[in-house]
Design an enzyme around this catalytic site. Sequence first.
Site, PDB file in Angstrom:
ATOM      1  N   LYS A   1      -7.334   3.520 -20.059  1.00 50.85           N
ATOM      2  CA  LYS A   1      -7.609   3.851 -21.447  1.00 50.85           C
ATOM      3  C   LYS A   1      -6.356   3.669 -22.313  1.00 50.85           C
ATOM      4  O   LYS A   1      -5.884   2.550 -22.469  1.00 50.85           O
ATOM      5  CB  LYS A   1      -8.168   5.270 -21.531  1.00 50.85           C
ATOM      6  CG  LYS A   1      -9.277   5.575 -20.524  1.00 50.85           C
ATOM      7  CD  LYS A   1     -10.449   4.619 -20.581  1.00 50.85           C
ATOM      8  CE  LYS A   1     -11.668   5.065 -19.788  1.00 50.85           C
ATOM      9  NZ  LYS A   1     -11.481   5.281 -18.356  1.00 50.85           N
TER      10      LYS A   1
ATOM     11  N   TYR B   1     -15.776  14.917 -18.142  1.00 52.44           N
ATOM     12  CA  TYR B   1     -16.240  13.544 -17.970  1.00 52.44           C
ATOM     13  C   TYR B   1     -17.279  13.488 -16.853  1.00 52.44           C
ATOM     14  O   TYR B   1     -17.097  14.082 -15.786  1.00 52.44           O
ATOM     15  CB  TYR B   1     -15.036  12.670 -17.658  1.00 52.44           C
ATOM     16  CG  TYR B   1     -15.340  11.290 -17.136  1.00 52.44           C
ATOM     17  CD1 TYR B   1     -16.191  10.431 -17.825  1.00 52.44           C
ATOM     18  CD2 TYR B   1     -14.766  10.831 -15.953  1.00 52.44           C
ATOM     19  CE1 TYR B   1     -16.466   9.163 -17.349  1.00 52.44           C
ATOM     20  CE2 TYR B   1     -15.021   9.561 -15.474  1.00 52.44           C
ATOM     21  CZ  TYR B   1     -15.876   8.734 -16.161  1.00 52.44           C
ATOM     22  OH  TYR B   1     -16.147   7.484 -15.685  1.00 52.44           O
TER      23      TYR B   1
ATOM     24  N   ARG C   1       0.831  -1.207   0.000  1.00 59.00           N
ATOM     25  CA  ARG C   1       0.000   0.000   0.000  1.00 59.00           C
ATOM     26  C   ARG C   1       0.865   1.257   0.000  1.00 59.00           C
ATOM     27  O   ARG C   1       0.496   2.294  -0.554  1.00 59.00           O
ATOM     28  CB  ARG C   1      -0.945   0.016   1.212  1.00 59.00           C
ATOM     29  CG  ARG C   1      -1.724   1.327   1.339  1.00 59.00           C
ATOM     30  CD  ARG C   1      -2.845   1.228   2.374  1.00 59.00           C
ATOM     31  NE  ARG C   1      -2.350   0.947   3.695  1.00 59.00           N
ATOM     32  CZ  ARG C   1      -1.854   1.866   4.544  1.00 59.00           C
ATOM     33  NH1 ARG C   1      -1.765   3.141   4.178  1.00 59.00           N
ATOM     34  NH2 ARG C   1      -1.465   1.521   5.755  1.00 59.00           N
TER      35      ARG C   1
ATOM     36  N   ASP D   1      -6.764  16.667 -17.035  1.00 59.57           N
ATOM     37  CA  ASP D   1      -6.968  15.260 -17.372  1.00 59.57           C
ATOM     38  C   ASP D   1      -6.527  15.076 -18.823  1.00 59.57           C
ATOM     39  O   ASP D   1      -7.171  15.576 -19.742  1.00 59.57           O
ATOM     40  CB  ASP D   1      -8.440  14.887 -17.190  1.00 59.57           C
ATOM     41  CG  ASP D   1      -8.715  13.409 -17.424  1.00 59.57           C
ATOM     42  OD1 ASP D   1      -7.919  12.747 -18.126  1.00 59.57           O
ATOM     43  OD2 ASP D   1      -9.736  12.911 -16.911  1.00 59.57           O
TER      44      ASP D   1
END
Length: 375
Positions: free
Chosen positions: A189, A92, A39, A164
């Site tokens: 993506k 988005y 983590r 972004d």
Amino acid sequence: MEIHPKITPIYQTSVFKFEDLDGIAQYFDEPGSRYMYSRNGNPNSDELAEAVNRLEGGQGAIATGSGMAAILAAILAYCEAGDHVLCAADIYGGSAALLNQELNRLGISVSYVPFEKLYDLKLHLQPRTRLLLAETMSNPLLRVVDLRTLAEECHQHNVKLVIDNTFATPLLTRPIAYGADITLHSVTKYLAGHSDVTAGVVVAAEPETAARLRQIGMTLGLTLSPMESWLAVRGLKTLRLRVREHSANALAIAEMLDRHPVVQAVNYPGLPSHAEHQLAIAQGGTQFGGMLSFRLPDDEKQVNQFMRRTQRFPFAPSLAGVDSSLSHPLSTSHRALTLEQQQRLGITVGLVRLSVGIELKEELLIDLEQALGQA
């Protein structure tokens, strides 16, 4: 026997061992010298973060469990309860949902700025406005932001610019070079590129911001898993080849759609008719990416008929895989927007978004022609 693998192994472990107390002391005294708990950091997630950091020309990055986690980390790097965020109206739908539903609940408010007003923020600023969130190429309308002008406007008002860059990728545009403070990606993506990874990356322009991002990622548990990181790094190695094919296919399809009598409008920065075509050239050269949207008549029956007839563009509400797909923003990515927001942006029943893959261009064109011919 020494082992020198050409490809980084998958460190599929949640925890790392120490020889003694000196080892654990080194971990805390010399950040980055060792690993303790995945983590907090893992060789695979660090490899992915550093690879994207190099592509973007940043000063440090973190890999996250999704693109949404990347957006969250970027906002929290600058904001706390009581702060205010500006967001481009062309955004988005998931980003809008995060701001409206979750961060608003935590005391971070948001205002939306129409695309035409992005370069004059005075009327939208509040005393505790901390950042502006926008996309290099907006989803789903493919509007192109003038990054340098926007960065100058933000910094004039002491506002950070978060971009972004998912649609463009750093191969077309590197927002930090134009003044952005943070750039981020849904690695799911184009960076990973094969529709088999869910991941994100956040890249900082300043070392101090990068350190803050690492703290946020570790504390909130946003860190990407070793296996997903490894797959994303593997996909990243073909990014240059894929973007070239995505872009060439998308341009050919956009030109065909632009001529088709059934199609009312096409949104693709590579078309000379696009409002920001010259800006797209200035920021991205001769490639314009693999995303486009187009408008059919606002008739649900006609849109459904087109979707059913196409064989090479399955209805899959994501994007950027090597295989082509289509999406319907009104029904998926932007369904959480209010009716007023949808109508203002032009997100109606007839708007269809294409993610153009790297298949043979001729096959994609033939398929779309026959599907539209029956629409």
